[in-house]
Design a protein around this motif. Sequence first.
Motif, PDB file in Angstrom:
ATOM      1  N   SER A   9       0.849  -1.187   0.000  1.00  0.00           N
ATOM      2  CA  SER A   9       0.000   0.000   0.000  1.00  0.00           C
ATOM      3  C   SER A   9       0.886   1.239   0.000  1.00  0.00           C
ATOM      4  CB  SER A   9      -0.912   0.006   1.235  1.00  0.00           C
ATOM      5  OG  SER A   9      -1.708   1.173   1.291  1.00  0.00           O
ATOM      6  N   THR A  10       1.323   1.647  -1.187  1.00  0.00           N
ATOM      7  CA  THR A  10       2.229   2.791  -1.305  1.00  0.00           C
ATOM      8  C   THR A  10       1.457   4.071  -1.629  1.00  0.00           C
ATOM      9  OG1 THR A  10       2.622   2.264  -3.631  1.00  0.00           O
ATOM     10  CG2 THR A  10       4.173   1.368  -2.015  1.00  0.00           C
ATOM     11  N   ASP A 466      17.385   8.018  -0.936  1.00  0.00           N
ATOM     12  CA  ASP A 466      17.683   8.900  -2.055  1.00  0.00           C
ATOM     13  C   ASP A 466      16.374   9.498  -2.553  1.00  0.00           C
ATOM     14  OD1 ASP A 466      16.459   6.907  -3.566  1.00  0.00           O
ATOM     15  OD2 ASP A 466      18.328   6.124  -4.387  1.00  0.00           O
ATOM     16  N   ASP A 467      16.417  10.135  -3.699  1.00  0.00           N
ATOM     17  CA  ASP A 467      15.201  10.814  -4.170  1.00  0.00           C
ATOM     18  C   ASP A 467      14.116   9.840  -4.625  1.00  0.00           C
ATOM     19  OD1 ASP A 467      16.544   9.911  -6.392  1.00  0.00           O
ATOM     20  OD2 ASP A 467      16.432  11.796  -7.502  1.00  0.00           O
ATOM     21  N   LYS A 468      14.450   8.538  -4.710  1.00  0.00           N
ATOM     22  CA  LYS A 468      13.450   7.545  -5.099  1.00  0.00           C
ATOM     23  C   LYS A 468      12.789   6.881  -3.902  1.00  0.00           C
ATOM     24  CE  LYS A 468      15.885   6.430  -9.397  1.00  0.00           C
ATOM     25  NZ  LYS A 468      16.598   5.357 -10.156  1.00  0.00           N
ATOM     26  N   GLY A 469      13.472   6.897  -2.757  1.00  0.00           N
ATOM     27  CA  GLY A 469      12.894   6.269  -1.582  1.00  0.00           C
ATOM     28  C   GLY A 469      13.931   5.717  -0.641  1.00  0.00           C
ATOM     29  N   ILE A 470      13.583   4.641   0.043  1.00  0.00           N
ATOM     30  CA  ILE A 470      14.442   4.018   1.054  1.00  0.00           C
ATOM     31  C   ILE A 470      15.508   3.166   0.360  1.00  0.00           C
ATOM     32  CG2 ILE A 470      14.455   2.464   3.056  1.00  0.00           C
ATOM     33  CD1 ILE A 470      11.396   3.108   3.312  1.00  0.00           C
ATOM     34  N   VAL A 471      16.689   3.086   0.990  1.00  0.00           N
ATOM     35  CA  VAL A 471      17.746   2.194   0.504  1.00  0.00           C
ATOM     36  C   VAL A 471      18.170   1.322   1.686  1.00  0.00           C
ATOM     37  CG1 VAL A 471      19.959   2.003  -0.682  1.00  0.00           C
ATOM     38  CG2 VAL A 471      18.504   4.016  -1.061  1.00  0.00           C
ATOM     39  N   TRP A 472      17.467   0.214   1.914  1.00  0.00           N
ATOM     40  CA  TRP A 472      17.743  -0.620   3.088  1.00  0.00           C
ATOM     41  C   TRP A 472      19.068  -1.356   2.950  1.00  0.00           C
ATOM     42  CZ3 TRP A 472      15.096   0.073   7.282  1.00  0.00           C
ATOM     43  CH2 TRP A 472      13.734   0.386   7.248  1.00  0.00           C
ATOM     44  N   PRO A 473      19.839  -1.475   4.054  1.00  0.00           N
ATOM     45  CA  PRO A 473      20.881  -2.493   4.087  1.00  0.00           C
ATOM     46  C   PRO A 473      20.212  -3.860   3.919  1.00  0.00           C
ATOM     47  CG  PRO A 473      21.067  -0.990   5.963  1.00  0.00           C
ATOM     48  CD  PRO A 473      19.751  -0.710   5.313  1.00  0.00           C
ATOM     49  N   THR A 474      20.876  -4.786   3.263  1.00  0.00           N
ATOM     50  CA  THR A 474      20.253  -6.079   2.966  1.00  0.00           C
ATOM     51  C   THR A 474      19.768  -6.784   4.223  1.00  0.00           C
ATOM     52  OG1 THR A 474      21.595  -6.341   0.979  1.00  0.00           O
ATOM     53  CG2 THR A 474      20.641  -8.344   1.914  1.00  0.00           C
ATOM     54  N   SER A 475      20.510  -6.646   5.333  1.00  0.00           N
ATOM     55  CA  SER A 475      20.143  -7.367   6.550  1.00  0.00           C
ATOM     56  C   SER A 475      18.836  -6.890   7.152  1.00  0.00           C
ATOM     57  CB  SER A 475      21.262  -7.233   7.587  1.00  0.00           C
ATOM     58  OG  SER A 475      21.456  -5.864   7.936  1.00  0.00           O
ATOM     59  N   LEU A 476      18.400  -5.676   6.823  1.00  0.00           N
ATOM     60  CA  LEU A 476      17.184  -5.111   7.406  1.00  0.00           C
ATOM     61  C   LEU A 476      16.024  -5.027   6.416  1.00  0.00           C
ATOM     62  CD1 LEU A 476      18.606  -2.124   9.522  1.00  0.00           C
ATOM     63  CD2 LEU A 476      18.243  -4.497  10.213  1.00  0.00           C
ATOM     64  N   ALA A 477      16.286  -5.215   5.152  1.00  0.00           N
ATOM     65  CA  ALA A 477      15.257  -4.991   4.143  1.00  0.00           C
ATOM     66  C   ALA A 477      14.067  -5.929   4.335  1.00  0.00           C
ATOM     67  CB  ALA A 477      15.855  -5.206   2.749  1.00  0.00           C
ATOM     68  N   GLY A 522       6.902   0.967 -14.983  1.00  0.00           N
ATOM     69  CA  GLY A 522       7.246   2.191 -14.263  1.00  0.00           C
ATOM     70  C   GLY A 522       6.670   2.206 -12.862  1.00  0.00           C
ATOM     71  N   ALA A 523       5.404   1.830 -12.728  1.00  0.00           N
ATOM     72  CA  ALA A 523       4.759   1.812 -11.414  1.00  0.00           C
ATOM     73  C   ALA A 523       5.366   0.737 -10.524  1.00  0.00           C
ATOM     74  CB  ALA A 523       3.259   1.588 -11.578  1.00  0.00           C
ATOM     75  N   MET A 524       5.670  -0.413 -11.119  1.00  0.00           N
ATOM     76  CA  MET A 524       6.250  -1.509 -10.350  1.00  0.00           C
ATOM     77  C   MET A 524       7.629  -1.120  -9.824  1.00  0.00           C
ATOM     78  SD  MET A 524       6.530  -5.549 -11.387  1.00  0.00           S
ATOM     79  CE  MET A 524       6.763  -5.120 -13.101  1.00  0.00           C
ATOM     80  N   PHE A 525       8.483  -0.585 -10.696  1.00  0.00           N
ATOM     81  CA  PHE A 525       9.823  -0.178 -10.267  1.00  0.00           C
ATOM     82  C   PHE A 525       9.751   0.908  -9.194  1.00  0.00           C
ATOM     83  CE2 PHE A 525      11.749  -1.308 -14.696  1.00  0.00           C
ATOM     84  CZ  PHE A 525      11.563  -2.653 -14.411  1.00  0.00           C
ATOM     85  N   ALA A 526       8.848   1.857  -9.381  1.00  0.00           N
ATOM     86  CA  ALA A 526       8.722   2.959  -8.426  1.00  0.00           C
ATOM     87  C   ALA A 526       8.351   2.443  -7.039  1.00  0.00           C
ATOM     88  CB  ALA A 526       7.694   3.972  -8.917  1.00  0.00           C
ATOM     89  N   ASP A 527       7.442   1.454  -6.983  1.00  0.00           N
ATOM     90  CA  ASP A 527       7.049   0.883  -5.695  1.00  0.00           C
ATOM     91  C   ASP A 527       8.244   0.272  -4.972  1.00  0.00           C
ATOM     92  OD1 ASP A 527       4.404   1.572  -5.613  1.00  0.00           O
ATOM     93  OD2 ASP A 527       3.637  -0.372  -6.249  1.00  0.00           O
ATOM     94  N   TRP A 528       9.024  -0.539  -5.700  1.00  0.00           N
ATOM     95  CA  TRP A 528      10.110  -1.262  -5.026  1.00  0.00           C
ATOM     96  C   TRP A 528      11.301  -0.364  -4.714  1.00  0.00           C
ATOM     97  CZ3 TRP A 528       8.273  -5.069  -2.704  1.00  0.00           C
ATOM     98  CH2 TRP A 528       7.205  -5.792  -3.238  1.00  0.00           C
ATOM     99  N   GLU A 529      11.479   0.679  -5.501  1.00  0.00           N
ATOM    100  CA  GLU A 529      12.515   1.663  -5.159  1.00  0.00           C
ATOM    101  C   GLU A 529      12.103   2.460  -3.932  1.00  0.00           C
ATOM    102  OE1 GLU A 529      14.388   2.373  -9.619  1.00  0.00           O
ATOM    103  OE2 GLU A 529      12.687   3.574  -8.939  1.00  0.00           O
TER     104      GLU A 529
END
Length: 577
Positions: A9-10, A466-477, A522-529
């Motif tokens: 739910s973004t 960054d300007d696209k969203g969260i950048v989780w460390p792999t251990s916390l993602a 585009g929508a799919m990539f934007a959600d996961w970024e």
Amino acid sequence: MRATRFFISTLKEAPADAEIISHKLMMRAGMIKRLGSGIYNYMPMGLRVIRKVEAIVREEMNRAGAVEMLMPVVQPAELWQETGRWQKYGAELMRIKDRHGRDFIIQPTSEEVITDVARSDIKSYRQLPINFYHIQTKFRDERRPRFGLMRGREFTMKDAYSFDRDVESMKKSYAIMFDAYVRIFQRFGLQFRAVAADNGAIGGTGSHEFHVIADTGEDDLVYCPTSDYAANIEAAEALPLASERPTPTQAMTKVSTPGTVKCEQVAELLGIGLQQNVKSLVFAVDGNEEGSVKKQLWLLLLRADHELNEIKMQKVPGLANARMATEEEIIEWFGTEPGYLGPIGAKKALNIVADRTVANMSDFVCGANEANFHLTGVNWERDLPLPAIADLRNVQAGDPSPDGKGVLAIQRGIEVGHVFQLGTNYSEAMKATYLDENGKPQLLQMGCYGIGITRILGAAIEQNFDDKGIVWPTSLAPFEVVICPMGYDRSEQVKAETESLYSALVAAGVDVILDDRGERPGAMFADWELIGVPHRVVIGDRGLKEGKLEYQGRRDTEATAVVVADMVEFIKAKLAA
């Protein structure tokens, strides 16, 4: 996990009440939803991150020999009354009554409860050392909840409590926990710093805070780049900026300084540096109602370009309960309005404390205790007696390091963990003892160790976005890998390769989500970024014609083509790195 069986739910825009980046991004990524002031639902995406934080904490606590238990959220007031914290804790302590009118609290921490457990069940030195921990909901009734999970009222914390037979053993337990915390934060994949800290309301004899480094942090962290020295600015020792006091070269002179109520104005008028001015800060300590203890005024002297450290001030004997003096009190004691105050010629007796740097100043400027006048060329022991001396100020970048190994630097940090040497603060108040080898009762020595589980999420995002969203460390993602098929519901080849890769990654133990929602690319990539999944695999007809899939790390600027048969090992190598 398949996206169609999960809850995503973004939002394109953050709610208006979201103030800082972590709050905005967690709301937009559908990780939390506000229920009330400082109270949030942890949505499925956010809860996955919380569970990963908890798993790392639990593994390292168990590895360090701590024993997990679970203490209740609601605690009887009697325990808090025993330690005096029922009265001392303040308005943040949520006090409630049950149907019988009995007092309870919603716990912000569990020192009283664990000490009650210890005094009931620890009888002999043979049972020591022992360290109990739990991961539990806490509640602190913040006056102004803000910043999402960074300063909410309800939150999750891991708190641990060690019990030892003597101070030396307690310090060993403390060191074990300190090392465990270092491993925990290293596994989180966050840039952090451990700093010496003030014990605050918890009490005790020594402590360290663990901070995630972030420009948006609320705390100033002081450290020496050429040594191991590090401390919260509240606890950082400020050395005098001159090793000894220079010989006086000026006579004390009263000069006219009309309209100069600020040190900066005085310095400009007199054509001198601000560092030659001494500013006066006045505090009052109230007497008791019976009148046996009279009200006292305290004059604190700092160099004009320095800031008072109120934590340090409160440690000066007699100043623990000080408040700022009123203008009426200042006029009564000094005979003039604020702006022209100084240590010479007050109307009534004062307690005067000079900061270390001020005590080593000569030929300084201060107020004359007369409106529109200051004194220049003032010197200790010639013009006025040397007062009490204390470390009163905040350090500044470039100050000498207390360990003598360089100069200090300052960076911002977010406190996410705190370890304390409690000593006997709680065991003495609650009569928690054990029998030593000689059968004599001795007070238990305690340590206390906390990590803000849910606060880690906000801190991690403040450091990684960054300007696209969260950048989780792999251990916390929330998920390590997302598979994004192009035309999953239209191309049999895409669907087949997607299912094959998905099954292979699941079999390899990879925490993967397959986006089978049929969204546009585009929508799919934007959600996961936005959500911040660190590894993405794109499967499309075009790439499959060449026998390749497309990999892109969340921080990568470009995608990498990978042979279909090699993708599983490629992903495993990325995760291992």
